[in-house]
Design a protein around this motif. Sequence first.
Motif: not given
Length: 211
Positions: A32-43, A22-25
């Motif tokens: 990412a448009p909904l959660l941001g890059e870090s949020g997408a990685a956490n998801a 789960p690496l950001a980006g």
Amino acid sequence: MPAKMPIQRKPLPHLHLLAKAPLAGQAKTRLAPLLGESGAANAHAELVRHCVANACGALPAEQITLWTALDHTHPLFIELHNQYGLALRPQPDGDLGTRVRQALNSTPGPAMLMGSDCPSITSALITTCAQQLARYDVVILPAEDGGYGFVGTQQDYPALFTDIPWGTHTVLKTTQQRIQAMGLQAAYPATIWDVDRPEDWQRWKALALSV
């Protein structure tokens, strides 16, 4: 009285899971448009944990291998190994078909494989697929987007994973044509969905809240 013959039980198929670190980006970038890059990685990390929990709810940990990508020693993978005792292996180079085929053929006997972003694949559904694989050559869970999120095979069928238009809406159709051409018997126990886009994530969270 003659002694009763022991019941011959078929061995459980091995289950292989594919997961990126789960690496950001680099993981679930379409969220990412909904959660941001870090949020997408956490998801993505949440989905991987959910996938592994469902897998371990259906099969013993020694029958499960988690194939890692991007960062093979990421803390998430170490956490899951320590928590469940499942094996970790690095994904090989090559396209998706190459990686899927190598994973399926890395263990003896029937084998199954699923991605880590299909929360609709429950422990009960994995069990059903394992049971179906005892009677069919191939078991597939079609995805709503025209692909599939789970495949099980009795043995090596190279044509199922070679020259497939991965990432398109014709993956399942092309695979079914190969199955028919090879004269194989296939089962499709259920249609599933995966989490790729913001609306998929919202669907998953709404479903989780309703349980």
